[in-house]
Each structure stands twice: as C-alpha cells, then as structure tokens.
Design an enzyme around this catalytic site. Structure first.
Site, PDB file in Angstrom:
ATOM      1  N   HIS A 118       0.806  -1.223   0.000  1.00 56.31           N
ATOM      2  CA  HIS A 118       0.000   0.000   0.000  1.00 56.31           C
ATOM      3  C   HIS A 118       0.839   1.273   0.000  1.00 56.31           C
ATOM      4  O   HIS A 118       0.291   2.370  -0.097  1.00 56.31           O
ATOM      5  CB  HIS A 118      -0.944   0.004   1.205  1.00 56.31           C
ATOM      6  CG  HIS A 118      -1.997  -1.055   1.103  1.00 56.31           C
ATOM      7  ND1 HIS A 118      -3.224  -0.835   0.519  1.00 56.31           N
ATOM      8  CD2 HIS A 118      -2.000  -2.365   1.475  1.00 56.31           C
ATOM      9  CE1 HIS A 118      -3.936  -1.954   0.559  1.00 56.31           C
ATOM     10  NE2 HIS A 118      -3.209  -2.896   1.129  1.00 56.31           N
ATOM     11  N   ASP A 168       3.870   9.414  -1.966  1.00 56.00           N
ATOM     12  CA  ASP A 168       2.735   8.697  -1.390  1.00 56.00           C
ATOM     13  C   ASP A 168       2.366   7.524  -2.274  1.00 56.00           C
ATOM     14  O   ASP A 168       2.436   7.619  -3.506  1.00 56.00           O
ATOM     15  CB  ASP A 168       1.528   9.632  -1.255  1.00 56.00           C
ATOM     16  CG  ASP A 168       0.754   9.388   0.035  1.00 56.00           C
ATOM     17  OD1 ASP A 168       0.862   8.275   0.578  1.00 56.00           O
ATOM     18  OD2 ASP A 168       0.046  10.292   0.489  1.00 56.00           O
TER      19      ASP A 168
END
Length: 724
Positions: free
Chosen positions: A164, A371
């Site tokens: 993730h 990110d």
C-alpha cells in the site's frame, strides 16, 4: 471447503484499555471497507494485531473469543515486538526507504531480528487457521517476509501480496542490508500488487538485479512456478462519501462552520503527521501566496488537519514542532480580528465533520512529497456533490496517475504550488465542473469494491495459468512412468542439452565443466542407452569435456557431429556460406564497446553475443537494441536471430538441433526417446520428436515439450534414476 484469509499488520479494529477491561473500536479505513465484502463471508477470516499489548492469558483468551464472533483472529505482540518490529524496522528502515527519505533510515540488526520473529508469529497464527488449498491475501510492508514463509509450509496455497506504500527504485532498495531476504519473501506470493506501474517496474528491476529471477511482461519465472506482478490502483467507497456529504447531519455542520468563516474561500489539507506528506512545504507555499497576493488577505483561509501519529519518535516530534511554528508564524503575521489565515487542528475528527470540511472547501491541497496512493484526494472529489471545487494534487501521489483532471503540481516547486492555488481560486465554475465530473466518473467506476474484484479475478487467472504449466510437471508419478518405459525399452535414445539442462549457468561459460556427479550419471546412462549431447557449444569444448564418454556429440546446434562408433574426428553436417559474418560481427563489436562485460563468441555457423557479465538491466537494454538491429539485417542474409539465456545468437534457420536429432535417428528404430532442454534453441528438438517421445523443458516457460521440470537438480535426479 477452501476459505480466504486476509492478513494485515493491524486488524480493522482498535483494542482500547478502559476501566480495567478491553473494548473494540471499528476502523473506518478504506481497506477495512473494501475487504469487508470478503472476510465477512462464509468461513473467511481476518488475522492481525489488535493494536494493543495484552500480556494476561485470561484477557487474551477473552479477546480471542470476542474477535472470533467478529470473524477476526488476533496476533498478540509484546511491547518489545511493537518497539523493534513496528516502530523499529517497519517504520525506521522500510518506511523512510520506500518513501525516499534515506536520511532517516536506521540499520539495526536487532530490529531486523524482530522483523523476522514477528513475521514468523504471523505465519504461525495463519497456519492454525489455514488449510492447504486456502487463499491468503497478505497486506503491506510490515509483512514482506510472510508470503515465502507461508509458501514453505503450504506449497499449494493461493498466496497474494499487496503493497500500500510506494516501492522504491533499485538504487534505494539496495541500501538495505537485508534486501535479498525481503524480496525473496515477497516472491513467495502468486500475485504481487502495487498501486502504480512505476512501483511495479521498480520491484521487477530490483528482483532481477538482486535475486537473479528473470521476468517478462509482468511474470517472474521462479524455480517451480510463475508469479504475476501488476498494478491495481485502490479506490474508495465512493457513495459512502457522496451520500454523507448530502446528508442532513453534514449539511447542518456545514452551515454552522460557514457562519464562523463567512464567505471566505477555503483550502482544506488533511494528513497524518509524517515527513512524507510535505506539510511544512505546504504551509510555506500558503505563506508565500499571502505575501505575493495582498488582495487575498481576509478572503482565503486554510483548514489544516494533522492527525497525530508516532509523535513519540524524535523526527516526528521535530516535525510537529516545525508545523506548529510555521502555522503560528503565519497567524501572528497576518491575522485580524475577523480573519485567521490558518485554522490548524492537531487531532482527528468524526466522519460527518470531515465530510463537512470536504463539502464546504473550495480547494483541496494534497501535496505529499511521496505517497503510495493517497485517498484524501479521492474522498474530497467524491464529497463534492455540487461538482464545484478544485483538487490540487502532487505528481508524487499514486492517485495522480488516475486523476489527470486535477491541477497537478510538483510539491518541491513552491512557486508552482503558489501559482496553482492562485489560479484555482479564480477558476471558472464551468471548468471546475468539467474537471470534477470527469474525476467523479472515474472514481465511481474504479471504487474500492472494483479494486478487490479485479485483484481477486487476477489471482484466479494466475492460479489457472500456473495449473496449466503444473499439469505438465514432471512429478513423482511422471518420473515413475518415464522410468518404467525406459526399463522396458530394448533400444532407448536420449537427447540432452548441456547448459541450463545438465549443468547450471556460470558467469564465465568456460567454467561450466562437467562435474564428477554429471560424469558418473552420463557414464551409467550410456551403458544402458544411446546418449546424444546436443548443444550450442563449439565442437572443441564439447569434444574435450566428453572425450572419455561413450556418447554421440552434436555441437553448434547441429553443424558438427561426432559419433561414438565412427572413428575419426568431427564431421561437418552442413556446409554453410559465412560471408555474412563480417557485417554482423561489426555490429556486434559496436555493442560490445558500448556494453562493459559483453563479448562475442564465434562458431562455425553462427555468432553469439554474450551478456551474462553485464550489469543487470543494461544487458537487457543493449540486447533488445542489438536484437532489433540484427533482425533488420538478418532478412537480407536469410539468417535467424535467437534469444537464449543471457546470449543472443545469429545463424542460418535451416541449421538447428531438431534437424540434427532427426538425422541421428534416420533409418533407425528406437522404442524409447527422451529429449531434455532449457531454452528456445531446444524447441526445434522438441518439435522434431515423434509423438511417442518424452520431451521435457527445464523451467516454466511455454513450450512444445510434453513436460516441464523445475531445475537442473531435478534433471540429474531423473537421469540418475534411469541409469541406476
């Protein structure tokens, strides 16, 4: 009946200690929402740490029972585990490395030992629940070793892994002392997923360079199976946010908040406290906006929500102090009695209040320095039911690959961010709507439920592809069948390739001499059968290596033949015009000069460009360039370009191993035929074999052979059995 087990570092609940007992608080995260559709069905279960340390055995037993009713199973971690595995290796080594903040990386062997230990704890907890045919879906960077640990215990299980957070380039991952173990842990999975293609590309490059496993079109060739690596951008529960934004409760909060800020333009930023989020840089950009555009004073405010995280860690403490200082400085410099430039909150908010902030804001400023995906930007878009508002999004967030209608910025370009905010404040409603509608359509289509479905469908596809290859596997049963047929045969013949089949590959091809074990196997076999070593090697090398063996030799893919029962030297099987070599050699030499470690091998009928010693990645790149160049030239000379294992060979197409094998068998009757090879040059041999022959390819590539076999080691085991 098989079940699905979801595994993550944290369970989708938080365990809190209150008034002498523990209580559970459900998580509202996107992952919990998406995977709810899986773990709540049938016998499925979610395994993870409940978020608190529990030492008392009675309390543990009570928690296990309560979680069982919620379809969860806990992995209990000690205080030491949490400090060394979670706060230590996971967040002081992997987190900064994977987000490119190498200055924060810590290389602590004790932390690494804890990381291994906790991954083993997770493995033990899963094994208590898992059956051999179950599907196990492991999540995120805290559990990189777990897929391989599970594979060793449950070889037939379906194992998936999803990361993730970003996956860094090879240049970063190679800095970690335990990089090989981490990558080998991940390739225990059948399917490995990332948010973006860039992450997937970085991973494949690192695996190739560090573990030596080759890959093609997103498939890694492991010893006994193929592994798929793909990108799966994660979505959100779109209608959860859209419906909440329209709800009476949220609209009531919006009206209440609006009274306090009146008709000011609002910029919303929401982040967890972390250096990867670029919060100080964002505050500085806002300060620069106010400095450069005095006309905005009193007309625009920034609502800055920072959710507490790891604030006991020194670097996070310092980050918090820096943000406090910057926000305080702007407010002290620009505030008036009825205008506060930055509304700064260091806390989390209930869902309906977050929804109100999204709904009432004119701009969302989402500018992380790095990110994995970033769901805040997607939540903002879904909450804009009025279809107005502007999303300013960092190019460094995974979501930027999908949300192309956002205003994309480089978070390191402060003036660029300032200009983006200024232009967004004056963007025409029609343009706002066009951008917002386009992004909303995309988010509706690719929501979190679609993400789960696509991932699970892909996993089923990979398992089907593996099964297709495994159905041709030389297992104990097939080995027994081949052995029985061989023992019954009165006149057997074996065609055996050399490199990659009878022996493994080495950096210097000249060093791949037959060892004592192989010589013994060949000697025993040749006493019972006709053995033909059929190789791309030059005749002198092959002749020297097997001079004392009672075997037939075919060298250079069928150009030269030396039969054991015929006296004399090698016979040229085919006369070949080689006037083409000068032109081709010139091109190959040009690529040798550009590629340190590459070299040319000249054979009677071919030229071979070797790149085994070349830096990984560069060798593949140059080989592709040379392949294209030679393909073009080959047409004019009626030549064939073949890609082998770290070699590129150019030769005449009518000379191949298959033709030579056919010539050996001409006018003779054999009642057992076996052909074993490992690359594309051996496909010609397999094609030439009669229907009743056994043909085996080493490795798990698609092949004309009847069977696949895992490795050189297993080839030797099979041949040793036949010769015994």
């Amino acid at each position: 009946m098989s079940k699905t087990i979801i595994v993550s570092n944290r369970l989708p609940i938080s365990l809190r200690h209150r008034n002498g007992r523990f209580e559970f608080k459900p998580s509202a995260g996107g992952l919990a929402t998406g995977l709810g559709s899986i773990y709540k069905e049938g016998e499925n279960i979610w395994i993870g740490w409940p978020g608190n340390t529990v030492e008392d055995p009675e309390q543990r037993a009570e928690i296990i029972l309560e979680l069982h009713d919620l379809k969860m199973a806990p992995v209990f971690l000690t205080k030491e585990d949490v400090e060394e595995f979670y706060e230590g290796f996971s967040n002081e080594t992997l987190w900064p490395a994977f987000h490119y903040f190498t200055q924060y990386m810590v290389y602590n062997p004790k932390h690494w030992e804890a990381y291994v230990r906790v991954n083993e704890k997770f493995c033990e907890a899963i094994l208590k629940k898992a059956g051999p045919e179950d599907t196990i879906w492991v999540h995120d960077y805290q559990l990189l070793l777990l897929p391989q640990m599970l594979r060793e215990k449950l070889p037939n299980a379906t194992i998936a892994f999803f990361q993730h957070i970003p996956f860094p380039s090879y240049e970063i991952i190679r800095m970690i002392p335990w990089r090989k173990q981490l990558l080998e842990g991940m390739v225990g999975a059948d399917l490995i997923g990332f948010h973006t293609y860039d992450d997937m590309r970085h991973f494949l490059s690192a695996v190739g360079r560090i573990t030596g496993l080759s890959s093609e079109s997103g498939y890694i060739q492991a010893e006994n199976r193929i592994i798929n690596v793909d990108s799966f951008p994660m979505g959100i529960d779109y209608y959860k946010f859209a419906n909440q934004a329209k709800s009476r409760k949220t609209q009531s909060i919006v009206r209440e908040f609006r009274k306090q800020v009146e008709d000011q333009k609002l910029i919303i930023t929401i982040d967890r406290l972390d250096y990867s989020k670029g919060i100080p840089q964002r505050v500085q950009a806002f300060a620069q906006l106010l400095e450069q555009h005095k006309e905005l004073h009193g007309k625009v405010s920034m609502i800055m929500i920072v959710v507490p995280s790891r604030d006991k860690v020194q670097s996070y403490k310092e980050l918090k102090e820096e943000i406090d200082l910057l926000a305080g400085r702007i407010n002290s410099e620009y505030s008036t009695l009825n205008w506060k430039p930055v509304h700064y909150f260091y806390r989390s908010f209930p869902f309906e209040e977050l929804s109100a902030f999204y709904s009432m804001s004119d701009i969302a400023l989402v500018t992380p320095l790095r990110d994995g995906m970033n769901l805040v930007c997607k939540e903002f878009v879904a909450s804009k039911t009025s279809q107005t508002g502007v999303l300013i999004l960092s190019e460094m967030a995974g979501a930027s690959k999908e949300l192309q209608d956002a205003v994309l910025v480089n978070p390191n370009d402060r003036q660029g961010v300032v200009d983006a905010i200024y232009n967004a404040l004056s963007m025409k409603p029609a343009e706002q709507k066009a951008r917002m509608v386009s992004m909303q359509e995309s988010l509706k289509k690719y929501d979190v439920f679609q993400w789960v479905k696509v991932f699970m469908d892909r996993l089923a596809h990979v398992k089907a592809k593996q099964a297709e290859l495994t159905s041709k596997d030389v297992d104990a049963k097939v080995m027994g069948e081949i052995e029985a047929a061989f023992q019954k045969a009165k006149r057997p013949i074996l065609f055996l390739d050399y490199d990659g089949t009878l022996t493994g590959f080495v950096t210097n091809p000249k060093n791949a001499l037959p060892d004592a074990e192989l010589k013994s196997i060949i000697k025993n076999l040749s006493a019972k059968a006709e053995v033909v070593i059929i190789s791309g090697r030059d005749k002198d090398t092959l002749g020297t290596w097997f001079k004392d063996q009672n075997v037939d030799l075919i060298a250079e893919h069928g150009v030269w033949v030396k039969k054991k029962n015929e006296k004399g030297d090698w016979k040229l099987y085919a006369e070949i015009e080689d006037g083409w070599k000068d032109d081709i050699r010139q091109i190959m030499e040009y690529y040798v000069l550009r590629t340190p470690g590459a070299f040319i091998e000249e054979k009677h009928h071919s030229l071979v460009w070797h790149y085994r010693k070349v830096e990984s990645g560069l060798g593949d790149l140059r080989m592709r360039e040379l392949f294209s160049h030679l393909k073009y030239m080959a047409r004019g000379h009626n030549l064939q370009v073949l890609e082998g294992n770290m070699v590129l060979e150019i030769k005449r197409p009518d000379i191949n191993k298959g033709r030579a094998a056919t010539a050996i068998m001409k006018d003779q009757e054999f009642d057992f035929i076996l052909a074993v090879g490992d690359d594309w040059t051996d496909e010609d041999t397999f094609k030439a074999m009669p229907k009743n022959a056994y043909s085996i390819r080493v490795g798990y590539a698609y092949t004309q052979a009847n069977y696949n076999i895992k490795s050189v080691k297993q080839v030797r085991q099979l041949l040793a059995k036949l010769g015994s």
